[in-house]
Design a protein around this motif. Structure first.
Motif, PDB file in Angstrom:
ATOM      1  N   THR A  50       0.880  -1.074   0.062  1.00  0.00           N
ATOM      2  CA  THR A  50      -0.029  -0.017  -0.157  1.00  0.00           C
ATOM      3  C   THR A  50       0.878   1.287  -0.128  1.00  0.00           C
ATOM      4  OG1 THR A  50      -1.714  -0.983   1.116  1.00  0.00           O
ATOM      5  CG2 THR A  50      -1.766   1.129   1.214  1.00  0.00           C
ATOM      6  N   GLN A  51       1.793   1.386   0.793  1.00  0.00           N
ATOM      7  CA  GLN A  51       2.775   2.452   1.028  1.00  0.00           C
ATOM      8  C   GLN A  51       3.424   2.493  -0.303  1.00  0.00           C
ATOM      9  OE1 GLN A  51       2.712   4.958   3.146  1.00  0.00           O
ATOM     10  NE2 GLN A  51       1.014   3.818   4.251  1.00  0.00           N
ATOM     11  N   GLY A  52       4.090   1.367  -0.731  1.00  0.00           N
ATOM     12  CA  GLY A  52       4.756   1.505  -2.091  1.00  0.00           C
ATOM     13  C   GLY A  52       3.953   2.111  -3.277  1.00  0.00           C
ATOM     14  N   ILE A  53       2.883   1.677  -3.685  1.00  0.00           N
ATOM     15  CA  ILE A  53       1.797   2.034  -4.463  1.00  0.00           C
ATOM     16  C   ILE A  53       1.531   3.504  -4.235  1.00  0.00           C
ATOM     17  CG2 ILE A  53      -0.284   2.024  -5.631  1.00  0.00           C
ATOM     18  CD1 ILE A  53       0.091  -1.103  -5.336  1.00  0.00           C
ATOM     19  N   MET A  54       1.199   3.887  -3.095  1.00  0.00           N
ATOM     20  CA  MET A  54       1.016   5.371  -2.905  1.00  0.00           C
ATOM     21  C   MET A  54       2.422   6.032  -3.244  1.00  0.00           C
ATOM     22  SD  MET A  54       1.495   7.988  -0.536  1.00  0.00           S
ATOM     23  CE  MET A  54       2.491   7.355   0.737  1.00  0.00           C
ATOM     24  N   GLN A  55       3.700   5.668  -2.847  1.00  0.00           N
ATOM     25  CA  GLN A  55       4.681   6.369  -2.956  1.00  0.00           C
ATOM     26  C   GLN A  55       4.714   6.635  -4.531  1.00  0.00           C
ATOM     27  OE1 GLN A  55       6.403   8.115  -0.858  1.00  0.00           O
ATOM     28  NE2 GLN A  55       7.753   8.948  -2.429  1.00  0.00           N
ATOM     29  N   LEU A  56       4.394   5.642  -5.305  1.00  0.00           N
ATOM     30  CA  LEU A  56       4.692   5.658  -6.779  1.00  0.00           C
ATOM     31  C   LEU A  56       3.693   6.770  -7.452  1.00  0.00           C
ATOM     32  CD1 LEU A  56       4.918   1.969  -7.570  1.00  0.00           C
ATOM     33  CD2 LEU A  56       6.832   3.677  -7.852  1.00  0.00           C
ATOM     34  N   ASN A  57       2.530   6.679  -6.699  1.00  0.00           N
ATOM     35  CA  ASN A  57       1.449   7.692  -7.176  1.00  0.00           C
ATOM     36  C   ASN A  57       1.836   9.181  -6.889  1.00  0.00           C
ATOM     37  OD1 ASN A  57      -0.711   6.758  -8.695  1.00  0.00           O
ATOM     38  ND2 ASN A  57      -1.013   5.362  -6.793  1.00  0.00           N
ATOM     39  N   VAL A  58       2.825   9.517  -6.116  1.00  0.00           N
ATOM     40  CA  VAL A  58       3.227  10.778  -5.984  1.00  0.00           C
ATOM     41  C   VAL A  58       4.719  11.167  -6.771  1.00  0.00           C
ATOM     42  CG1 VAL A  58       1.933  11.224  -3.849  1.00  0.00           C
ATOM     43  CG2 VAL A  58       4.204  10.306  -3.718  1.00  0.00           C
ATOM     44  N   THR A  59       5.297   9.952  -7.014  1.00  0.00           N
ATOM     45  CA  THR A  59       6.537  10.508  -7.618  1.00  0.00           C
ATOM     46  C   THR A  59       6.599  10.260  -9.240  1.00  0.00           C
ATOM     47  OG1 THR A  59       7.400   7.981  -7.295  1.00  0.00           O
ATOM     48  CG2 THR A  59       7.806   9.679  -5.467  1.00  0.00           C
ATOM     49  N   LEU A  60       5.903   9.208  -9.870  1.00  0.00           N
ATOM     50  CA  LEU A  60       5.557   9.015 -11.189  1.00  0.00           C
ATOM     51  C   LEU A  60       4.689  10.070 -11.798  1.00  0.00           C
ATOM     52  CD1 LEU A  60       5.693   5.129 -11.492  1.00  0.00           C
ATOM     53  CD2 LEU A  60       7.543   6.433 -11.640  1.00  0.00           C
ATOM     54  N   PRO A  61       4.806  10.167 -13.108  1.00  0.00           N
ATOM     55  CA  PRO A  61       3.930  11.071 -13.862  1.00  0.00           C
ATOM     56  C   PRO A  61       2.540  10.097 -14.187  1.00  0.00           C
ATOM     57  CG  PRO A  61       6.012  10.634 -15.097  1.00  0.00           C
ATOM     58  CD  PRO A  61       5.984   9.963 -13.693  1.00  0.00           C
ATOM     59  N   VAL A  62       2.579   9.337 -13.925  1.00  0.00           N
ATOM     60  CA  VAL A  62       1.330   8.352 -14.574  1.00  0.00           C
ATOM     61  C   VAL A  62       0.877   7.651 -13.292  1.00  0.00           C
ATOM     62  CG1 VAL A  62       2.723   8.183 -16.918  1.00  0.00           C
ATOM     63  CG2 VAL A  62       2.911   6.296 -15.047  1.00  0.00           C
ATOM     64  N   PRO A  63      -0.488   7.590 -13.487  1.00  0.00           N
ATOM     65  CA  PRO A  63      -1.152   6.893 -12.174  1.00  0.00           C
ATOM     66  C   PRO A  63      -0.795   5.482 -12.115  1.00  0.00           C
ATOM     67  CG  PRO A  63      -2.743   7.025 -13.917  1.00  0.00           C
ATOM     68  CD  PRO A  63      -1.286   7.735 -14.432  1.00  0.00           C
ATOM     69  N   VAL A  64      -0.673   4.822 -10.800  1.00  0.00           N
ATOM     70  CA  VAL A  64      -0.538   3.435 -10.498  1.00  0.00           C
ATOM     71  C   VAL A  64      -1.920   3.062  -9.778  1.00  0.00           C
ATOM     72  CG1 VAL A  64       0.767   1.947  -9.214  1.00  0.00           C
ATOM     73  CG2 VAL A  64       1.823   3.792 -10.314  1.00  0.00           C
ATOM     74  N   ILE A  65      -2.611   2.194 -10.176  1.00  0.00           N
ATOM     75  CA  ILE A  65      -4.121   1.792  -9.774  1.00  0.00           C
ATOM     76  C   ILE A  65      -3.855   0.883  -8.681  1.00  0.00           C
ATOM     77  CG2 ILE A  65      -6.294   0.953 -10.343  1.00  0.00           C
ATOM     78  CD1 ILE A  65      -5.462   4.230 -11.320  1.00  0.00           C
ATOM     79  N   TYR A  66      -4.322   0.751  -7.669  1.00  0.00           N
ATOM     80  CA  TYR A  66      -4.289  -0.150  -6.552  1.00  0.00           C
ATOM     81  C   TYR A  66      -5.454  -1.237  -6.714  1.00  0.00           C
ATOM     82  CZ  TYR A  66      -3.759  -1.759  -1.619  1.00  0.00           C
ATOM     83  OH  TYR A  66      -3.476  -2.761  -0.671  1.00  0.00           O
ATOM     84  N   GLY A  67      -5.208  -2.327  -7.302  1.00  0.00           N
ATOM     85  CA  GLY A  67      -6.010  -3.335  -7.387  1.00  0.00           C
ATOM     86  C   GLY A  67      -5.597  -4.587  -6.678  1.00  0.00           C
ATOM     87  N   VAL A  68      -5.061  -4.359  -5.349  1.00  0.00           N
ATOM     88  CA  VAL A  68      -4.554  -5.336  -4.546  1.00  0.00           C
ATOM     89  C   VAL A  68      -5.474  -5.646  -3.456  1.00  0.00           C
ATOM     90  CG1 VAL A  68      -2.934  -6.045  -2.954  1.00  0.00           C
ATOM     91  CG2 VAL A  68      -2.381  -4.716  -4.677  1.00  0.00           C
ATOM     92  N   LEU A  69      -6.240  -7.013  -3.447  1.00  0.00           N
ATOM     93  CA  LEU A  69      -7.353  -7.395  -2.708  1.00  0.00           C
ATOM     94  C   LEU A  69      -6.476  -7.692  -1.370  1.00  0.00           C
ATOM     95  CD1 LEU A  69      -9.508  -9.813  -4.508  1.00  0.00           C
ATOM     96  CD2 LEU A  69      -9.862  -7.434  -3.995  1.00  0.00           C
ATOM     97  N   THR A  70      -6.891  -7.314   0.011  1.00  0.00           N
ATOM     98  CA  THR A  70      -6.247  -7.656   1.202  1.00  0.00           C
ATOM     99  C   THR A  70      -7.591  -7.920   1.988  1.00  0.00           C
ATOM    100  OG1 THR A  70      -6.674  -5.506   1.938  1.00  0.00           O
ATOM    101  CG2 THR A  70      -4.546  -5.740   1.089  1.00  0.00           C
ATOM    102  N   VAL A  71      -7.626  -9.430   2.103  1.00  0.00           N
ATOM    103  CA  VAL A  71      -8.854  -9.955   2.506  1.00  0.00           C
ATOM    104  C   VAL A  71      -8.426 -10.962   3.635  1.00  0.00           C
ATOM    105  CG1 VAL A  71     -10.139  -9.975   0.512  1.00  0.00           C
ATOM    106  CG2 VAL A  71      -8.842 -11.812   0.887  1.00  0.00           C
ATOM    107  N   ASN A  72      -9.614 -11.351   4.373  1.00  0.00           N
ATOM    108  CA  ASN A  72      -9.434 -12.179   5.695  1.00  0.00           C
ATOM    109  C   ASN A  72      -9.550 -13.696   5.064  1.00  0.00           C
ATOM    110  OD1 ASN A  72      -8.808 -10.386   7.774  1.00  0.00           O
ATOM    111  ND2 ASN A  72     -11.217  -9.800   7.818  1.00  0.00           N
ATOM    112  N   ASN A  73     -10.276 -14.011   4.073  1.00  0.00           N
ATOM    113  CA  ASN A  73     -10.356 -15.361   3.530  1.00  0.00           C
ATOM    114  C   ASN A  73     -10.612 -15.442   2.083  1.00  0.00           C
ATOM    115  OD1 ASN A  73     -13.325 -14.926   3.754  1.00  0.00           O
ATOM    116  ND2 ASN A  73     -13.071 -15.009   5.904  1.00  0.00           N
ATOM    117  N   GLN A  74     -10.811 -16.495   1.629  1.00  0.00           N
ATOM    118  CA  GLN A  74     -11.047 -16.968   0.388  1.00  0.00           C
ATOM    119  C   GLN A  74     -12.659 -16.557   0.150  1.00  0.00           C
ATOM    120  OE1 GLN A  74      -8.973 -18.317  -2.276  1.00  0.00           O
ATOM    121  NE2 GLN A  74     -10.580 -17.346  -3.565  1.00  0.00           N
TER     122      GLN A  74
END
Length: 160
Positions: A103-127
């Motif tokens: 999460t922090q890595g993708i957020m950091q990329l969004n403020v440093t790269l000139p293109v968007p990095v979309i967060y499509g990472v599921l963080t879930v408790n179970n299947q």
């Protein structure tokens, strides 16, 4: 008021450049979930005739490196990145560290790269929760990630 999957994936009227290019960075970990996210993502990109490339990384923690490295090394720069991953909680704190790191890595990329990095990472408790987010009661997060990329590319292009 809850927002429906149709509202989150509505791309009506979005105008993006003709040669738009997206890089999808997906994990091989939890591939049974990732393959469904990827299929939904590609469905939306193809509907809009967006060119794309898929990169694979072992796990979610490696996604930010792959995005940064691709952007730095590629001659054809993408208009957006879409990060696809799935972290399912286990019995150790590893889940918390991986989720926080990606999460922090993708957020950091969004403020440093000139293109968007979309967060499509599921963080879930179970299947079951993963299933609910790959076409179940909570929509299709792969489709939503692609729609978000289209929206952000259009926004970025309108500001230039």
């Amino acid at each position: 008021m809850a927002v429906s999957n149709e509202q989150l994936t509505d791309t009506t009227g979005i105008q993006i450049k003709k040669d738009a290019f997206v890089v999808i960075v997906k994990t091989t970990w939890n591939n049974h979930v990732i393959s469904v996210l990827e299929a939904g993502c590609i469905k939306i990109l193809e509907q809009h005739q967006v060119n794309f490339k898929v990169l694979e990384v072992p796990g979610a923690f490696e996604i930010p490196f792959a995005v940064q490295h691709y952007f730095n090394k590629a001659t054809k720069k993408p208009d957006a990145f879409i990060a696809l991953g799935c972290v399912i909680k286990g019995d150790t704190p590893h889940f918390d560290y991986v989720c926080e790191g990606v999460t922090q890595g993708i957020m950091q990329l969004n403020v440093t790269l000139p293109v968007p990095v979309i967060y499509g990472v599921l963080t879930v408790n179970n299947q079951l929760q993963a299933d609910e987010r790959t076409g179940g009661i909570h929509g299709h997060k792969g489709e939503e990630a692609a729609a978000a990329a289209l929206h952000m590319m259009a926004l970025s292009q309108s500001i230039i």
